[in-house]
Scaffold this active site. Structure first.
Site, PDB file in Angstrom:
ATOM      1  N   ARG A 159     -41.328 -30.660 -38.705  1.00  0.00           N
ATOM      2  CA  ARG A 159     -41.913 -31.077 -39.987  1.00  0.00           C
ATOM      3  C   ARG A 159     -40.929 -32.041 -40.661  1.00  0.00           C
ATOM      4  NH1 ARG A 159     -46.137 -27.479 -39.972  1.00  0.00           N
ATOM      5  NH2 ARG A 159     -45.632 -25.347 -39.340  1.00  0.00           N
ATOM      6  N   ILE A 190     -53.653 -23.080 -35.928  1.00  0.00           N
ATOM      7  CA  ILE A 190     -54.264 -21.753 -35.812  1.00  0.00           C
ATOM      8  C   ILE A 190     -54.951 -21.355 -37.117  1.00  0.00           C
ATOM      9  CG2 ILE A 190     -52.667 -20.979 -34.014  1.00  0.00           C
ATOM     10  CD1 ILE A 190     -51.372 -19.183 -36.245  1.00  0.00           C
ATOM     11  N   ASP A 191     -54.552 -21.982 -38.239  1.00  0.00           N
ATOM     12  CA  ASP A 191     -55.096 -21.591 -39.548  1.00  0.00           C
ATOM     13  C   ASP A 191     -56.572 -21.959 -39.746  1.00  0.00           C
ATOM     14  OD1 ASP A 191     -52.614 -20.627 -40.083  1.00  0.00           O
ATOM     15  OD2 ASP A 191     -52.044 -22.178 -41.512  1.00  0.00           O
ATOM     16  N   ARG A 214     -63.536  12.498 -45.777  1.00  0.00           N
ATOM     17  CA  ARG A 214     -64.623  12.663 -44.791  1.00  0.00           C
ATOM     18  C   ARG A 214     -64.081  12.858 -43.381  1.00  0.00           C
ATOM     19  NH1 ARG A 214     -66.983   7.958 -47.109  1.00  0.00           N
ATOM     20  NH2 ARG A 214     -66.308   6.792 -45.272  1.00  0.00           N
TER      21      ARG A 214
END
Ligand code: F6P
Length: 347
Positions: A96, A151-152, A236
């Site tokens: 980046r 992937i986002d 439950r």
């Protein structure tokens, strides 16, 4: 008259042919600024193969935009399509580069590409990579086509991005394993999946794993309601539960503590992290890589005058202006979120 027409047609044809010939690119470049996503290499392999067939030289730019500035180029000879299909990550590496929006940086990058004789650029990546490509084009004017890979799955203009399917499947497999412990210990697990700002992975994985609750940044989490539901379920006899939370949901540890206090159950947090970005790509991620890449390459050969991106819309591979994609916001499918609520046994 007939003769004239024929010769005129010939002339037109010849001229047209000459124009097309002169438009044929001789050298294009490929860059994968980041981050990596399973299936990017399938796209790279496709482009290597298609350019080889067309005798177009393909230059790989290593390390994303940083490598472009450092003139870290490579020839992509000797790499086989069949090897690349099953390998995740990106063979071109990524990095980046936050300064890749400053005018002087963009001008330098543009000059480097021109000096290298690059006539077309294919960019594979996510929103950050796309913004960089558009900014660069403003200076270089080199025909550019972008391929959505993250992937986002958060890119506007495509129903799906390369890598999303693999990441979801990896998360699902991990949750299956976590479920074993959840059942044995009668615990609640809050499983964090990737998605820095968005909840696409969380929602998909939440539904497909049969999770009791899904927390995504796009919807204010109804924490009280979930806690009450979890408590009721325990009474439950449903003594374990999975809550899938997107990375983009803030205060996840506090939320886990809140559920622990409210339900009296042990609540554990499990962060899946980077395992979701790796692993052999699924058939779907590979095929998206192949289809996006082959379409992007065809579009690039037409020398588009504005940067384009390819995408998947209702099952069709389409193209749209890159700028439109960058300006758009991909909405989460609220109907899917509602469907999850209907399927869960805690609401
Ligand atoms: O690829 C997208 C993504 O996985 C996000 O979900 C995540 O927040 C980010 O990348 C982290 O990547 P990095 O640490 O490489 O910047």
């Amino acid at each position: 008259m007939k003769e004239f027409k024929t010769s005129q047609n010939c002339k037109v044809l010849t001229l047209k042919k000459l124009t097309i010939l002169s438009n044929i690119m001789e050298r294009i470049a490929l860059i994968t600024p980041g981050g990596d996503a399973p299936g990017i290499n399938s796209a790279i392999g496709t482009i290597i193969h298609l350019t080889r067939n067309d005798k177009i030289e393909l230059i790989g730019i290593n390390d994303g935009y940083k490598g472009l500035i450092d003139v870290d180029f490579c020839e992509m000879k000797g790499i086989t399509y069949s090897w690349l299909m099953g390998v995740s990550g990106t063979i071109l590496h990524c990095e980046r580069m936050h300064s890749f929006k400053e005018e002087k940086v963009l001008k330098k990058a543009s000059k480097i590409l021109k000096n290298k004789g690059i006539e077309g650029l294919i960019v594979i990546g996510g929103n950050g990579s796309f913004k960089g490509a558009l900014d660069l084009f403003k200076f270089s004017r080199i025909p550019t086509v972008a391929i959505p890979a993250t992937i986002d799955n958060d890119i506007y203009g495509t129903d799906e991005t390369i890598g999303f399917d693999t990441a979801c499947n990896t998360a699902l497999e991990a949750i299956n394993r976590i479920k074993d412990t959840a059942v044995s210990f009668e615990r609640i697990f809050l499983v964090e999946v990737m998605g820095r700002d968005r909840g696409f992975i969380a929602l998909e994985v939440g539904i497909a794993s049969g999770a009791e609750a899904v927390l995504i940044p796009e919807v204010e989490p109804p924490l009280e309601e979930i806690a009450k539901g979890l408590k009721r379920a325990r009474l439950r006899g449903n003594t374990n539960a999975i809550i899938v939370a997107a990375e983009g949901v803030s205060k996840r540890r506090e939320i886990a503590k809140f559920f622990e206090d409210k339900t009296g159950a042990e609540v554990r947090v499990s962060v899946l992290g980077y395992i979701q970005r790796g692993g052999s790509p699924t058939r779907r991620s590979r095929m998206l890589g192949v289809e996006f890449a082959s379409y992007a390459y065809e579009i690039l050969k037409e020398s588009p005058t504005r940067p384009k991106m390819v995408g998947l819309q209702s099952g069709e591979i389409v193209t749209m202006d890159l700028e439109k994609s960058i300006q758009g916001y991909k909405e989460i499918d609220i109907e899917k979120y509602k469907l999850h609520r209907k399927l869960s046994n805690i609401y």
